[in-house]
Design an enzyme around this catalytic site. Sequence first.
Site, short mmCIF file in Angstrom:
data_model
loop_
_atom_site.label_atom_id
_atom_site.label_comp_id
_atom_site.label_asym_id
_atom_site.label_seq_id
_atom_site.Cartn_x
_atom_site.Cartn_y
_atom_site.Cartn_z
CD GLU A 4 80.64 49.10 46.43
OE1 GLU A 4 81.28 50.04 46.92
OE2 GLU A 4 81.18 48.14 45.85
CE LYS A 12 85.00 47.06 45.57
NZ LYS A 12 83.91 48.03 45.87
CG ASP A 69 84.36 34.41 32.49
OD1 ASP A 69 84.32 34.81 33.67
OD2 ASP A 69 84.87 33.32 32.16
CG HIS A 75 78.84 53.64 50.64
ND1 HIS A 75 78.62 52.76 49.60
CD2 HIS A 75 78.80 52.89 51.78
CE1 HIS A 75 78.46 51.54 50.09
NE2 HIS A 75 78.57 51.59 51.40
#
Length: 445
Positions: free
Chosen positions: A87, A273, A289, A387
């Site tokens: 991202e 998130k 993991d 972004h």
Amino acid sequence: MTDENLKYHPFSGFYKLSRTERLQRLEDHYKLDSEGVQLLESGGALPFDLSDLFVENSIGSFPLPFGIVTNVVIDGEELVVPFAVEESSVIAAASNACKWIKSSGGFTSYSNNGCMIGQIQILDIFPEEMSLIEANILTHKQSILRLCNDLHPKLVARGGGAKDLTVQSFPESEIPFMTVHLHIDTCEAMGANLVNTTCEKIAPLIEKISCARIGLKILSNLASEKLFTVKCKIDTKLLSESGMNNGQEVAKKIVEAYVFAKHDPYRAATHNKGIMNGVDPVVIATGNDWRANEAGIHAFACKDGRYQSLSRWSLEDENYLVGELTLPMQLGTVGGITRLHPMAKFSLALLNNPTAAKLARVAIATGLASNLAALRALTTTGIQAGHMKLHAKNLALAAGARGERIELIAKEMIDKQKISQSEAVRLLQKFRENPEPRHSQSSEI
């Protein structure tokens, strides 16, 4: 530490360097694994023999962008942190937030050094039998723990092994059942295989003691006993946005945004998130993991009966913004992929070969920093400002631009506030028709 000190930091301006210069600077400051460096220089794809070993039906590997977050200071130690993430702006945002935190003293951390939990399900029982079955199992507790530890003498020699046994009953379930919890200290291993093997080996004894049928025998990914906490305190003056916003006002808005996520699960999902933007890349880069950790962390977010913010933000004396993040983490630094994957070994070497507990603190620290960066952007210029600068470059690349044209097209789209694939294609065609040399300047995101 002052801005003047930061200016001369060995990783200051790292984003401006070429790839060769970045690797050279890392090699100048760290003892890096040569196999990892060679893999990076060749594009990051795993050799097929390793890919074929790791998964079934392998046809190759899927490299992720691999970068580093700078300015990370935890308990007085400065680190550069490996991130494997696709991202845009995640690494830049985390590095900037870590810079503010570093200027205010860095992160502090602590943990409870707890256990992983293995579960053995007991079925075909009546609710009225449960208290007797529990008493029988607890009567044999020490012999069960001894049997567990006899399976892993080397783990016990390192200070780990089965530490406790508890029993839970679910008489009101549509299918009444009980569970035996084995609490196992897995030391430097994540411990999934170890815990699962122990549950399977112990199940026949539990079946004999309970005189009932055994169902599932498997670890829990809700590592509620392996909790790690990271804290930071930021001088609010550092939160001003290009001098246009008062830092105290920005800090108050960040606290308001936290309260939003604390009480509204729809906001909390996106808020958390943003935290995982800083946790997952470390977990992935070190060969751990990330799915297990995501599952456990989001379950932990519901510990009070509803899904809510994992982080906590508050004001101290109006001059400091205080952040705190506690997460259950299931990480290992030995065994499995961490031992075999060259990029995982490289990442651990970059972090000075940390213990599993230290690695957890690193991941949580960059998670809290990512959360801070997102909240500051949301409460000032908006999350899209930084972004979209990086997204514009991606659009230019997708349109077919190469070299300096990527920067030129991205800059023109941003200047015109027309950031789209069609605009990138149009600008590329214009530059092809007018190929005069142009120059642009990059800015730190």
